[in-house]
Design a protein around this motif. Structure first.
Motif, PDB file in Angstrom:
ATOM      1  N   TYR A  16       0.820  -1.221   0.000  1.00  0.00           N
ATOM      2  CA  TYR A  16       0.000   0.000   0.000  1.00  0.00           C
ATOM      3  C   TYR A  16       0.854   1.271   0.000  1.00  0.00           C
ATOM      4  CZ  TYR A  16      -4.204  -2.756   0.752  1.00  0.00           C
ATOM      5  OH  TYR A  16      -5.239  -3.634   0.590  1.00  0.00           O
ATOM      6  N   ASP A  17       2.131   1.193   0.339  1.00  0.00           N
ATOM      7  CA  ASP A  17       2.948   2.404   0.422  1.00  0.00           C
ATOM      8  C   ASP A  17       4.188   2.262  -0.456  1.00  0.00           C
ATOM      9  OD1 ASP A  17       4.470   4.593   1.076  1.00  0.00           O
ATOM     10  OD2 ASP A  17       3.906   4.538   3.211  1.00  0.00           O
ATOM     11  N   PRO A  18       4.247   2.961  -1.579  1.00  0.00           N
ATOM     12  CA  PRO A  18       5.379   2.800  -2.507  1.00  0.00           C
ATOM     13  C   PRO A  18       6.696   3.335  -1.944  1.00  0.00           C
ATOM     14  CG  PRO A  18       3.908   4.547  -3.245  1.00  0.00           C
ATOM     15  CD  PRO A  18       3.241   3.891  -2.074  1.00  0.00           C
ATOM     16  N   ARG A  19       6.615   4.052  -0.819  1.00  0.00           N
ATOM     17  CA  ARG A  19       7.859   4.611  -0.277  1.00  0.00           C
ATOM     18  C   ARG A  19       8.735   3.529   0.376  1.00  0.00           C
ATOM     19  NH1 ARG A  19       5.462   9.125   3.551  1.00  0.00           N
ATOM     20  NH2 ARG A  19       4.009   7.408   3.910  1.00  0.00           N
ATOM     21  N   VAL A  20       8.157   2.362   0.644  1.00  0.00           N
ATOM     22  CA  VAL A  20       8.925   1.282   1.286  1.00  0.00           C
ATOM     23  C   VAL A  20       9.956   0.739   0.293  1.00  0.00           C
ATOM     24  CG1 VAL A  20       8.775  -1.052   2.204  1.00  0.00           C
ATOM     25  CG2 VAL A  20       7.092   0.676   2.884  1.00  0.00           C
ATOM     26  N   ASP A  21      11.230   0.651   0.759  1.00  0.00           N
ATOM     27  CA  ASP A  21      12.305   0.242  -0.140  1.00  0.00           C
ATOM     28  C   ASP A  21      12.684  -1.228   0.004  1.00  0.00           C
ATOM     29  OD1 ASP A  21      13.013   2.902  -1.315  1.00  0.00           O
ATOM     30  OD2 ASP A  21      13.273   3.366   0.820  1.00  0.00           O
ATOM     31  N   ALA A  22      12.386  -1.829   1.142  1.00  0.00           N
ATOM     32  CA  ALA A  22      12.723  -3.241   1.324  1.00  0.00           C
ATOM     33  C   ALA A  22      11.802  -3.835   2.380  1.00  0.00           C
ATOM     34  CB  ALA A  22      14.179  -3.405   1.745  1.00  0.00           C
ATOM     35  N   ILE A  23      11.525  -5.119   2.245  1.00  0.00           N
ATOM     36  CA  ILE A  23      10.577  -5.778   3.143  1.00  0.00           C
ATOM     37  C   ILE A  23      11.215  -7.034   3.713  1.00  0.00           C
ATOM     38  CG2 ILE A  23       8.303  -6.887   3.315  1.00  0.00           C
ATOM     39  CD1 ILE A  23       7.497  -5.242   0.831  1.00  0.00           C
ATOM     40  N   GLY A  24      11.031  -7.251   5.005  1.00  0.00           N
ATOM     41  CA  GLY A  24      11.432  -8.523   5.605  1.00  0.00           C
ATOM     42  C   GLY A  24      10.256  -9.087   6.380  1.00  0.00           C
ATOM     43  N   ALA A  25       9.626 -10.129   5.861  1.00  0.00           N
ATOM     44  CA  ALA A  25       8.443 -10.703   6.510  1.00  0.00           C
ATOM     45  C   ALA A  25       8.785 -12.097   7.013  1.00  0.00           C
ATOM     46  CB  ALA A  25       7.280 -10.757   5.534  1.00  0.00           C
ATOM     47  N   ASP A  26       8.602 -12.273   8.321  1.00  0.00           N
ATOM     48  CA  ASP A  26       8.969 -13.536   8.948  1.00  0.00           C
ATOM     49  C   ASP A  26       7.717 -14.253   9.433  1.00  0.00           C
ATOM     50  OD1 ASP A  26      10.816 -15.413  10.136  1.00  0.00           O
ATOM     51  OD2 ASP A  26      10.336 -14.493  12.072  1.00  0.00           O
ATOM     52  N   ILE A  27       7.674 -15.565   9.295  1.00  0.00           N
ATOM     53  CA  ILE A  27       6.596 -16.472   9.731  1.00  0.00           C
ATOM     54  C   ILE A  27       5.212 -15.808   9.692  1.00  0.00           C
ATOM     55  CG2 ILE A  27       8.062 -18.017  11.089  1.00  0.00           C
ATOM     56  CD1 ILE A  27       7.176 -16.567  13.630  1.00  0.00           C
ATOM     57  N   THR A  28       4.798 -15.430   8.509  1.00  0.00           N
ATOM     58  CA  THR A  28       3.511 -14.748   8.428  1.00  0.00           C
ATOM     59  C   THR A  28       2.591 -15.448   7.422  1.00  0.00           C
ATOM     60  OG1 THR A  28       2.491 -12.586   8.303  1.00  0.00           O
ATOM     61  CG2 THR A  28       4.142 -13.105   6.630  1.00  0.00           C
ATOM     62  N   ALA A  80      19.092 -13.344  17.026  1.00  0.00           N
ATOM     63  CA  ALA A  80      20.383 -13.092  16.382  1.00  0.00           C
ATOM     64  C   ALA A  80      20.353 -13.537  14.922  1.00  0.00           C
ATOM     65  CB  ALA A  80      21.486 -13.819  17.131  1.00  0.00           C
ATOM     66  N   GLU A  81      19.756 -14.726  14.692  1.00  0.00           N
ATOM     67  CA  GLU A  81      19.706 -15.222  13.315  1.00  0.00           C
ATOM     68  C   GLU A  81      18.782 -14.368  12.474  1.00  0.00           C
ATOM     69  OE1 GLU A  81      18.841 -19.416  13.064  1.00  0.00           O
ATOM     70  OE2 GLU A  81      20.476 -19.829  14.463  1.00  0.00           O
ATOM     71  N   LEU A  82      17.672 -13.953  13.097  1.00  0.00           N
ATOM     72  CA  LEU A  82      16.710 -13.128  12.373  1.00  0.00           C
ATOM     73  C   LEU A  82      17.378 -11.826  11.936  1.00  0.00           C
ATOM     74  CD1 LEU A  82      13.784 -13.769  11.843  1.00  0.00           C
ATOM     75  CD2 LEU A  82      13.156 -12.231  13.695  1.00  0.00           C
ATOM     76  N   VAL A  83      18.121 -11.210  12.858  1.00  0.00           N
ATOM     77  CA  VAL A  83      18.750  -9.924  12.569  1.00  0.00           C
ATOM     78  C   VAL A  83      19.813 -10.080  11.488  1.00  0.00           C
ATOM     79  CG1 VAL A  83      20.256  -8.153  13.525  1.00  0.00           C
ATOM     80  CG2 VAL A  83      18.271  -8.908  14.819  1.00  0.00           C
ATOM     81  N   SER A  84      20.625 -11.121  11.591  1.00  0.00           N
ATOM     82  CA  SER A  84      21.698 -11.244  10.600  1.00  0.00           C
ATOM     83  C   SER A  84      21.109 -11.547   9.223  1.00  0.00           C
ATOM     84  CB  SER A  84      22.707 -12.327  11.027  1.00  0.00           C
ATOM     85  OG  SER A  84      22.137 -13.587  10.890  1.00  0.00           O
ATOM     86  N   SER A  85      20.028 -12.323   9.220  1.00  0.00           N
ATOM     87  CA  SER A  85      19.362 -12.616   7.957  1.00  0.00           C
ATOM     88  C   SER A  85      18.790 -11.328   7.355  1.00  0.00           C
ATOM     89  CB  SER A  85      18.269 -13.649   8.210  1.00  0.00           C
ATOM     90  OG  SER A  85      17.403 -13.744   7.130  1.00  0.00           O
ATOM     91  N   LEU A  86      18.212 -10.506   8.229  1.00  0.00           N
ATOM     92  CA  LEU A  86      17.614  -9.237   7.794  1.00  0.00           C
ATOM     93  C   LEU A  86      18.692  -8.289   7.265  1.00  0.00           C
ATOM     94  CD1 LEU A  86      14.682  -8.447   7.899  1.00  0.00           C
ATOM     95  CD2 LEU A  86      15.086  -7.261  10.058  1.00  0.00           C
ATOM     96  N   GLU A  87      19.801  -8.217   8.004  1.00  0.00           N
ATOM     97  CA  GLU A  87      20.888  -7.317   7.585  1.00  0.00           C
ATOM     98  C   GLU A  87      21.436  -7.730   6.229  1.00  0.00           C
ATOM     99  OE1 GLU A  87      23.557  -7.588  10.828  1.00  0.00           O
ATOM    100  OE2 GLU A  87      22.495  -6.108  12.052  1.00  0.00           O
ATOM    101  N   ARG A  88      21.573  -9.033   6.015  1.00  0.00           N
ATOM    102  CA  ARG A  88      22.106  -9.491   4.722  1.00  0.00           C
ATOM    103  C   ARG A  88      21.199  -9.063   3.576  1.00  0.00           C
ATOM    104  NH1 ARG A  88      23.947 -14.106   7.161  1.00  0.00           N
ATOM    105  NH2 ARG A  88      22.081 -15.294   6.672  1.00  0.00           N
ATOM    106  N   TRP A  89      19.901  -9.031   3.844  1.00  0.00           N
ATOM    107  CA  TRP A  89      18.955  -8.664   2.788  1.00  0.00           C
ATOM    108  C   TRP A  89      18.831  -7.144   2.655  1.00  0.00           C
ATOM    109  CZ3 TRP A  89      17.237 -10.831  -1.293  1.00  0.00           C
ATOM    110  CH2 TRP A  89      16.108 -10.335  -1.947  1.00  0.00           C
ATOM    111  N   PHE A  90      18.799  -6.426   3.780  1.00  0.00           N
ATOM    112  CA  PHE A  90      18.575  -4.975   3.757  1.00  0.00           C
ATOM    113  C   PHE A  90      19.822  -4.194   3.329  1.00  0.00           C
ATOM    114  CE2 PHE A  90      14.731  -4.250   6.807  1.00  0.00           C
ATOM    115  CZ  PHE A  90      13.938  -4.922   5.901  1.00  0.00           C
TER     116      PHE A  90
END
Lengths: 290, 858
Positions: B163-175, B315-325
Motif C-alpha cells: 500500500y505504500d510505494p515509499r517502502v524500499d525493502a521488506i522482511g516478513a517472517d513467519i507470516t 540473532a539469526e533473524l537480525v543477521s538474515s535481515l541485515e544481509r537482505w537490507f
C-alpha cells in the motif's frame, strides 16, 4: 661422497629411527600410555554393559530429542559406534595429553637426563636430531590415534556385536562404508592433533623440563577450548587451534561434508608449520648448557 | 643458554595478551552507542477519536542513516523488539519500533492488520520517519526505509509494502498469505467454492490468538472482546461456535491478507518461514513468494528453524535481515532472489554431539519443483471417525508444537499422534538412498465414505526408522475436507501433504498416514467411517537440490595450510643444504687435535665466561685444563664440543672449524659436566644404544674395552637408575671412550670416584695417551692434573694464566730439592751442621697455581 669420514662416521646415519624407537619404546611412559589406551575401551564397554542391563534398548531411540550426545545413545549398537564413541570421548583430552606426551617429552627429557649433549656431541646434526625425534614422536602419536579406535572397534565387537554402524543422524552404514568413515575420522583427528604435537615439540625444544612441555601444550588446548566457548569472539573464534577439533563429526552424516574438515586441516597445518619452524630456528641457535 | 626467567616472562606476556585481546573484543561488541527516544506519534483516528501510537526510536552512532520500521507479533508490544532494534541500530540503521493499535499503551482497537487502520498507522509512521533529520531520504517525504516484522508484524510489512510505494525493502517472517486459509485450511479446494465448505477450523490456534489479545489489557476494557474491534469480535465468536466462518469474517480476513495485493509490492522482499509452524505453514510463504515474484520483484525465501511452534532466534533473524537490507538500503543495489532451507538433523554439534540443523542453499533457486517418486503400498483400509470427535490424535499443540509427538516417538511408536482404528497407513520400502524431503509432497487417494456426504481427514508423512522408531516431522498434519461425496462411491483425490523439511537416511521408510481426528481442529460430531485406498501407489516427494551452506571458501584454508607446510619443508631443506656447504678446514692444522684461538664467550646477561683464550693441544699430549670453579674450563670444552656458539674466536679440531654438528666431532669422545644416561636402560644397553646412535659400524665400538674400563662388573646389566653417582660417572667415561676416539675430552672425570678408582683412572688415561691418542682433562684438583698430565693450561676468571708442559710450569716456580732417601738426607744434613727436617712433599703445581691466581682470588 664428502660426508663419509675415515672413522666410518656419516651424519646421515646417526640416530637412525630404529635406535630412537628403541630408546622411546622402552620407556615406562610409552608403555603406560599404551596400557591406558588398551584398558580404557574395556572399562567403557564394561560401564555400558553394567548400566544398560535393565531394559537394554539396543539404541532404538532416535537422536535429536532427549538429552546427551547422540553418539552415547548409539554407543552400544555395535563395534563401529562404540569405536566412534570412544573417539569422541577421548579426542578432547586423553589423546591430547598422549600426543603432547610423545612430542613434548622427547627432546626435553633428553635435556633433563643430560643425554642431549652427548647426542649432539656424536655429532647428530641438530636438524637431523629434531627430524628423527619428531618422526618417532609423530609416529607414536598416530599410533595412539589409530590404536584407540581400532582397539575400541574390536572391544566393541566383542561386547556389543558386529552390527552395522548407525549414523547419529539416523540410518545405517554398511561395513565397508562404516570402515571408510572410521578411517576418515581417525585421519582427521590425527591431523588435528598435529597442532598439539607441534606446540609440545616447540616447548620441548625451548625448555628443559619435560613436564613443562607436555603441560604447556595441554594448556593451549584448554585455553583454546575456553576461548572457543565465548561466542562474542565470533569472527575470530574460527582461527583458534581447537575450533574445528570435532569437525570429523561431519563424516558421520548421510554424506560427508568436507567444508569444516578442510578448514580445520588448514588451520592445523598453519599452526603446525609455524610452531615447527620456530622450534627448528630456536634449536639451531640454542646453546646447550643442560 | 636457557633463561627460565625469560620463558616465564614470555608465558606471562602471552597469557596477558590473550586475556586483554578477548576483553577488548567483548568490550567493543557490547559498548552502548545507541541512543533511544520514546515518543507518542499520532496514528489514524478511529471513528473520529484520535489514536496515539507508542514508539521508540533507536539512533545509530552515525546519522543520517536509512531507517527500519519494526512491527511486533500478535499480543506483543514494542518492548519485544528491543534486542532486534538495538542490533540493527548498532549495525547502522535508524530503527523505529512501535506498539500496534489495540495493544499496550497505544490507543485504538485491533483490526488484524486492516488496511484502513494498522496499515494506515504504518504509513503515518513512514511519514513521521521522513520528518526526522536523522533519517536518510530519497525525496522529500520519502525516507529510505525498510519494514520488517514477524507473524502479525510480518503481514503488516507485506501489506505496507503493497500500500505504500515509499517502502524500499521488506522482511516478513513467519507470516500468512491468506488468513482465512490459515485459520480454516483445506488441503483440497472444494469444487463448489461454497463458504460453508471453506475448510477445517483450526480451533486451538484461533482461540489461543483471540485469548492472547483480548486478555492483554486487564481491567481497562473488560469484556469478551477485549480490545478487538466489535465487528471482528462478533464474526469470530460466531465462527468459533459453528466452525464455519461467516461471509463477514471471510471478507475481513481476506482484507487483512497480503494474498490479494502481492502484485503491488515492488520492494525486494525477504520471506522467512518457520519449519516448526502449525499456524502459518511453509505453503503460506510459498504463495507469497510466487505472488510477489510473478511481477518481477526480487524475493528471497528462507525456510528457517523454529516458527510459531519452535521459537525464534533473534540473532539469526537480525543477521538474515541485515544481509537482505544492507545492499538495498545502504548501497542502493537490487538483490537477486535465492532460496535457503534449514535442514534439521544433518549436522552434529561439535560441542555437545547432538544433532543440529544445517542450511542448504538450493541449487536451482526458488521455487524448487523437483520431486522424487517413491512407491508406497498398503491395502484399502477402513477408518472410523468417533462421535463427538473424541478421542482425537494429538499432532501439535499451539506454541508447544511437536514436542508431544517427539516425546511420543521417542517411545518407539507413533503414540498419541495416531489412534488405532482411526488411521490408514501406506508405507514405502526402506529407502535405498538418503532422501531430503523439502516441501509439500503429494499422493493420490481413493476415498469412499460409507454414510456421510463429506469427509474431514488429516494426512501426514512419517519417517519410520529401521528399529521401528516413528517420527512425524515438525508434528505437522494437513487437514483435508472433501464435500459432495456419494456414499459407497470412491472419489480419487490428490492430497498435498504438509510441507516439511526432513533428511531421511537410507534404510528408513516413509509412511503416509491418513487419520480422521486431530485435537487442534474442529471435527464433525457425527460418527462415520471411510474407506481409504491408494490410487496409483506413488508418493511424489518434494525435494531440493543444494549445497550445505557454511559460507566462505574452505579450499582457501586448506591451501593456506598446505602452503605453510610446504614452505616449512623447503625452508628446512634449504637451511640444511646451506649448512653442509659451510665446512672449512684450515691448512696445516690437520694434525693438531685442538687449536683454540682468541676464544670469547659472553652470555646473554653480559657475563664473560671465557675472555680471549688461545692455546693448542698437540697430538699425544695429555693436557690438563686447570682452574678454580668458574674459570671458564667447562665453557671452553662446551664450545669445543659444538654445544654452544662462541661470541668470537674459533676452536679447530684437527684443523676443522667446530660448530654445531661439525662432522669432526665424531673424532672426539667426550664427558662433559657429568653423565647423561638413559635411566630406564641398563648400563650395557646404554652403551650399545649410544654406539648405535653414532651410526658407525658396531665392530668399531670396542664395547668390551670400554666396559672393562668402567669396571662395573655384574652391575652393567642393572638399570642405570639404580646406580650410584660413581658408577654412573664410570659408565659415562666408558661411553666417551667407545670406539677409542683420537681425542678424549673429560670434564672433571674424577668427581665422585674413590681414591682407588682415581688411581685406576689415571692409569687408564696414561695408557690411552700412550697409544698416540690425545686427552684433554679439566679439573680443579691440582694433584690429579699434576700426576696425570703432560701439559697444563691454567685458566682463571675466563682468562688464560699459563700454558706449558708440567715441567715448564713447575720450573717457572720456586726451586725445590727432591731427594731419593729423605731419612738419609736428613742424617747427612745434620752431620754437615745443617738442621733439617723431613716434611711431606708440597704439591708443587699447587704452589705455582696459588701464586698465579692467588693475588686476585676472592
Amino acid at each position: 661422497m664428502a660426508d663419509v669420514h675415515d672413522n666410518g662416521f656419516r651424519p646421515g646415519r646417526t640416530l637412525r629411527l630404529r635406535v630412537e624407537f628403541t630408546r622411546q619404546l622402552r620407556r615406562r611412559r610409552t608403555q603406560l600410555a599404551a596400557v591406558v589406551l588398551l584398558v580404557l575401551p574395556v572399562v567403557i564397554a564394561l560401564a555400558f554393559r553394567v548400566s544398560s542391563q535393565p531394559g537394554a534398548s539396543g539404541g532404538g531411540a532416535r537422536p535429536g530429542g532427549g538429552s546427551g550426545s547422540a553418539l552415547v545413545t548409539l554407543a552400544t549398537t555395535g563395534a563401529t559406534n562404540f569405536a566412534l564413541f570412544t573417539e569422541f570421548a577421548s579426542a578432547g583430552f586423553l589423546l591430547v595429553v598422549i600426543v603432547a606426551l610423545f612430542c613434548g617429552d622427547t627432546v626435553a627429557s633428553e635435556a633433563s637426563w643430560s643425554s642431549l649433549r652427548y647426542l649432539l656431541a656424536i655429532p647428530v646434526p641438530r636438524s637431523r636430531l629434531l627430524r628423527q625425534k619428531l618422526t618417532v614422536g609423530l609416529t607414536l602419536s598416530v599410533g595412539a590415534n589409530v590404536l584407540l579406535p581400532a582397539w575400541s572397534f574390536l572391544v566393541g565387537g566383542a561386547f556389543f556385536g558386529w552390527a552395522p554402524g548407525r549414523s547419529p543422524l539416523g540410518g545405517t552404514f554398511t561395513s565397508g562404508v562404516a570402515l571408510q568413515r572410521l578411517m576418515v575420522v581417525v585421519a582427521y583427528a590425527s591431523l588435528q592433533s598435529l597442532v598439539v604435537a607441534a606446540l609440545a615439540f616447540l616447548l620441548s625444544v625451548v625448555t628443559d623440563a619435560p613436564l613443562g612441555a607436555v603441560g604447556g601444550a595441554t594448556m593451549l588446548v584448554v585455553v583454546s577450548n575456553i576461548l572457543d566457548s565465548i561466542t562474542a569472539l565470533d569472527p575470530y573464534r574460527q582461527y583458534l587451534p581447537t575450533h574445528f577439533q570435532y569437525s570429523w563429526l561431519d563424516a558421520l552424516g548421510p554424506t560427508i561434508v568436507w567444508d569444516d574438515m578442510m578448514r580445520g586441516t588448514g588451520v592445523a597445518l598453519v599452526y603446525a608449520a609455524v610452531f615447527f619452524a620456530v622450534a627448528w630456528w630456536r634449536f639451531q641457535r640454542k646453546d646447550i648448557v643442560s | 643458554m636457557t633463561r627460565p626467567g625469560h620463558l616465564r616472562r614470555w608465558t606471562l606476556v602471552a597469557l596477558v595478551a590473550v586475556v586483554a585481546g578477548t576483553a577488548a573484543v567483548i568490550a567493543v561488541r557490547t559498548s552502548p552507542t545507541t541512543v533511544t527516544r520514546d515518543r507518542m506519534v499520532a496514528g489514524t483516528p478511529e471513528s473520529g477519536t484520535p489514536v496515539e501510537l507508542d514508539t521508540t526510536l533507536y539512533l545509530p552512532a552515525r546519522t543520517p542513516a536509512p531507517a527500519v520500521l519494526l512491527a511486533h507479533g500478535f499480543g506483543g508490544s514494542k518492548a519485544d523488539l528491543g534486542p532486534e532494534a538495538r542490533s540493527l541500530a548498532e549495525h547502522g540503521y535508524v530503527v523505529l519500533t512501535y506498539t500496534a493499535r489495540g495493544f499496550g499503551r497505544s490507543g485504538g482497537l485491533i483490526h488484524l492488520d486492516a488496511p484502513a487502520y494498522e496499515v494506515a498507522d504504518a504509513k503515518d509512521l513512514v511519514s513521521y520517519l521522513a520528518t526526522l533529520p536523522e533519517v536518510l531520504t530519497d525525496a522529500k517525504g520519502d525516507p529510505r526505509v525498510g519494514v520488517a516484522g514477524s507473524s502479525y508484524g510480518g503481514a503488516l510489512a507485506l501489506l505496507l509494502g503493497a500500500y505504500d510505494p515509499r517502502v524500499d525493502a521488506i522482511g516478513a517472517d513467519i507470516t500468512w498469505n491468506d488468513l482465512a486459509q490459515s485459520l480454516f485450511p483445506n488441503g483440497v479446494v472444494s469444487p463448489s467454492g461454497d463458504v460453508a465448505d471453506a475448510g477445517v477450523f483450526k480451533k486451538m490456534w484461533a482461540s489461543e490468538l483471540f485469548a492472547s489479545a483480548s486478555a492483554s489489557t486487564p481491567g481497562a476494557q473488560a469484556g469478551a472482546c477485549g480490545r478487538f474491534a466489535p465487528d471482528l469480535c462478533a464474526a469470530y465468536q460466531q465462527a468459533a461456535q459453528t466452525g464455519v466462518p461467516g461471509p463477514g469474517l471471510v471478507a475481513l480476513l481476506r482484507a487483512s491478507s497480503p494474498a490479494g495485493v502481492l502484485g503491488r509490492i515492488t520492494a525486494p522482499t525477504l520471506l522467512s518461514q518457520g519449519e516448526d509452524d502449525s499456524l502459518f505453514t511453509l505453503a503460506q510463504a510459498d504463495e507469497n513468494a510466487a505472488g510477489i515474484a510473478a511481477h518481477g520483484t526480487p524475493v528471497r525465501v528462507v525456510w528457517r528453524a523454529g516458527g510459531h511452534d519452535g521459537g525464534t532466534s533473534t540473532a539469526e533473524l537480525v543477521s538474515s535481515l541485515e544481509r537482505w537490507f544492507d545492499p538495498v538500503l545502504l548501497h542502493g543495489a537490487r538483490p537477486t532472489g535465492s532460496f535457503d532451507v534449514t535442514v534439521p538433523g544433518t549436522g552434529i554439534s561439535a560441542a555437545t554431539g547432538r544433532a543440529v540443523a544445517q542450511t542448504l542453499e538450493a541449487a536451482d533457486g526458488y521455487p524448487s519443483s523437483r520431486t522424487v517418486r517413491v512407491p508406497v503400498a498398503g491395502p484399502p483400509q477402513t477408518v472410523q471417525a468417533p462421535a463427538g470427535g473424541s478421542p482425537a490424535a494429538i499432532s501439535s499443540v499451539p506454541g508447544v508444537g511437536s514436542l508431544l509427538s517427539a516425546a511420543a516417538s521417542a517411545g518407539g511408536s507413533s503414540g498419541v499422534s495416531a489412534i488405532p482404528g482411526q488411521v490408514a497407513r501406506f508405507a514405502s520400502a526402506p529407502l535405498p538412498a538418503a532422501l531430503l524431503v523439502a516441501g509439500g509432497s503429494t499422493i493420490s487417494l481413493d476415498v469412499t465414505a460409507t454414510t456421510a456426504r463429506d469427509a474431514t481427514l488429516f494426512a501426514s508423512v512419517h519417517v519410520v526408522g529401521a528399529g521401528g522408531a516413528d517420527s512425524l516431522p515438525a508434528g505437522l498434519v494437513s487437514p483435508v475436507r472433501l464435500t459432495g461425496l456419494t456414499p459407497g462411491v470412491p472419489r480419487s483425490v490428490t492430497i498435498t501433504l504438509p510441507a516439511v523439511v526432513s533428511s531421511v537416511p537410507a534404510g528408513d521408510r516413509l509412511v503416509v498416514e491418513v487419520g480422521t481426528t486431530d485435537l487442534a481442529y474442529m471435527l464433525p460430531t457425527a460418527p462415520r467411517a471411510y474407506s481409504i485406498g491408494l490410487t496409483d501407489g506413488v508418493l511424489s516427494v518434494a525435494t531440493v537440490d543444494g549445497r550445505i551452506l557454511r559460507g566462505g571458501h574452505p579450499w582457501v584454508w586448506l591451501l593456506a595450510g598446505l602452503v605453510a607446510i610446504t614452505a616449512l619443508v623447503l625452508g628446512l631443506v634449504a637451511a640444511s643444504a646451506g649448512r653442509r656447504r659451510r665446512r672449512t678446514v684450515a691448512a696445516g692444522l690437520s694434525d693438531v687435535p685442538v687449536a683454540v684461538d682468541a676464544l670469547v664467550k659472553q652470555y646473554g646477561d653480559g657475563y664473560r665466561a671465557v675472555d680471549g683464550v688461545t692455546f693448542r693441544v698437540e697430538s699425544g699430549q695429555v693436557v690438563g685444563l686447570l682452574g678454580p670453579n668458574g674459570a671458564g674450563k667447562t665453557t671452553t670444552l662446551r664450545v669445543l664440543m659444538g654445544l654452544i656458539r662462541p661470541t668470537s674466536g674459533t676452536v679447530r679440531v684437527f684443523g676443522e672449524l667446530v660448530e654445531a654438528g661439525a662432522p669432526v666431532l665424531s673424532r672426539i669422545g667426550s664427558f662433559i659436566e657429568g653423565p647423561g644416561l638413559l635411566p630406564h636402560l641398563s648400563g650395557r644397553d646404554n652403551l650399545r644404544l649410544y654406539w648405535a646412535a653414532t651410526g658407525r659400524p658396531s665392530t668399531d665400538s670396542e664395547l668390551d674395552t670400554a666396559l672393562e674400563i668402567a669396571g662395573l662388573g655384574g652391575s652393567v646389566d642393572r638399570l642405570v637408575k639404580t646406580y650410584s653417582q660413581g658408577m654412573r660417572q664410570r659408565l659415562a667415561i666408558a661411553q666417551a671412550m667407545l670406539g677409542l676416539p683420537e681425542l678424549l675430552v673429560l670434564d672433571e672425570p674424577t668427581n665422585g670416584l674413590d681414591p682407588l678408582q682415581i688411581a685406576e683412572m689415571r692409569e687408564v688415561l696414561r695408557r690411552y695417551a700412550a697409544t698416540g691418542r690425545t686427552v684433554v682433562i679439566s679439573s680443579h684438583l691440582l694433584a690429579e692434573v699434576e700426576q696425570t698430565c703432560t701439559h697444563v693450561v691454567v685458566m682463571h676468571k675466563g682468562r688464560l694464566v699459563a700454558v706449558g708442559s708440567v715441567a715448564e710450569i713447575v720450573a717457572a716456580g720456586r726451586m725445590q730439592l727432591v731427594v731419593g732417601d729423605p731419612v738419609h738426607a736428613v742424617a747427612v744434613l745434620a752431620a754437615a751442621g745443617v738442621p733439617a727436617q723431613a716434611v711431606p712433599a708440597r704439591r708443587s703445581l699447587e704452589d705455582i697455581f696459588i701464586e698465579m691466581v692467588g693475588e686476585d682470588r676472592d
